[in-house]
Design a protein around this motif. Sequence first.
Motif, short mmCIF file in Angstrom:
data_model
loop_
_atom_site.label_atom_id
_atom_site.label_comp_id
_atom_site.label_asym_id
_atom_site.label_seq_id
_atom_site.Cartn_x
_atom_site.Cartn_y
_atom_site.Cartn_z
N ASN A 128 0.83 -1.21 0.00
CA ASN A 128 0.00 0.00 0.00
C ASN A 128 0.86 1.25 0.00
O ASN A 128 0.55 2.24 -0.68
CB ASN A 128 -0.94 0.02 1.21
N GLN A 129 1.93 1.22 0.76
CA GLN A 129 2.81 2.38 0.81
C GLN A 129 3.52 2.61 -0.52
O GLN A 129 3.64 3.74 -0.98
CB GLN A 129 3.84 2.22 1.95
N ILE A 130 3.94 1.53 -1.16
CA ILE A 130 4.60 1.66 -2.47
C ILE A 130 3.61 2.24 -3.48
O ILE A 130 3.94 3.16 -4.23
CB ILE A 130 5.12 0.30 -2.98
N LEU A 131 2.40 1.71 -3.48
CA LEU A 131 1.39 2.21 -4.42
C LEU A 131 1.11 3.68 -4.16
O LEU A 131 1.00 4.48 -5.09
CB LEU A 131 0.09 1.39 -4.29
N SER A 132 1.05 4.04 -2.89
CA SER A 132 0.79 5.44 -2.58
C SER A 132 1.96 6.33 -3.00
O SER A 132 1.76 7.43 -3.50
CB SER A 132 0.42 5.53 -1.09
N ASN A 133 3.19 5.81 -2.89
CA ASN A 133 4.36 6.55 -3.41
C ASN A 133 4.26 6.76 -4.91
O ASN A 133 4.81 7.72 -5.44
CB ASN A 133 5.65 5.77 -3.13
N HIS A 134 3.58 5.83 -5.60
CA HIS A 134 3.43 5.95 -7.05
C HIS A 134 2.14 6.68 -7.41
O HIS A 134 1.72 6.68 -8.57
CB HIS A 134 3.42 4.54 -7.69
N GLY A 135 1.49 7.24 -6.41
CA GLY A 135 0.28 8.00 -6.67
C GLY A 135 -0.92 7.16 -7.05
O GLY A 135 -1.85 7.63 -7.70
#
Length: 185
Positions: A175-182
């Motif tokens: 989830n954090q990685i996806l959020s870093n990718h917007g």
Amino acid sequence: MTIEEKARELREFVFKIVIIGDAAVGKTSLINQFVEGSFQEDYKPTLGANIVRKDVNLDNARVRLIMWDLAGQEKYRVVRSMYFQGCQGALLVYDVTRYNTLESINNKWLKDYKKHVKKKCAYILIGNKTDLKDQIAVPTERGKELATKIKASDFIETSARLGENIEEAFSLLVNQILSNHGVNI
Ligand code: G3D
Ligand code: MG
């Protein structure tokens, strides 16, 4: 939304994840628990790493995780630089029964990680082996404190032996990685 629209919405991602921490904290066990039956191992002796794949299906995205697990050649600098190259996320693991493994996270592993990983990259802190209740040397609070100090995205305690909080740990990271990718899931 029609099925056709939904299909167009479906996005696919491939993320490289590294798992780091002192010897015997349970890195390989955590990955093995996570991939369960779909266990796939591709040992690359030249890289000194086990590379394991797992696909995670979310509501509107498919995420393929390529997890790199160092296989006892941590001491070789060149191996470590290749290990970290291009990763989007990291699991920093310590053993709740050994305080020195917590200290290594900040003193050794995170330093190493920051030296090699220049792009925005998510990392979470994991305290593993919570099933060894009589031997706990690191209270949950100490883990939380370190996570805050090192600006980890999240902190979670796990037991690879019992399979507790394993899915949760990986999904916090994804989830954090996806959020870093917007990406909003
Ligand atoms: P590493 O990959 O970080 O080096 P491993 O660590 O996954 O190889 O695990 C090291 C040892 O710790 C193994 O024991 C493994 O079974 C044990 N272990 C890993 N996770 C847990 C856990 O959550 N709880 C308990 N009780 N033990 C755990 P052996 O005896 O095979 O060396
Ligand atoms: Mg291992």
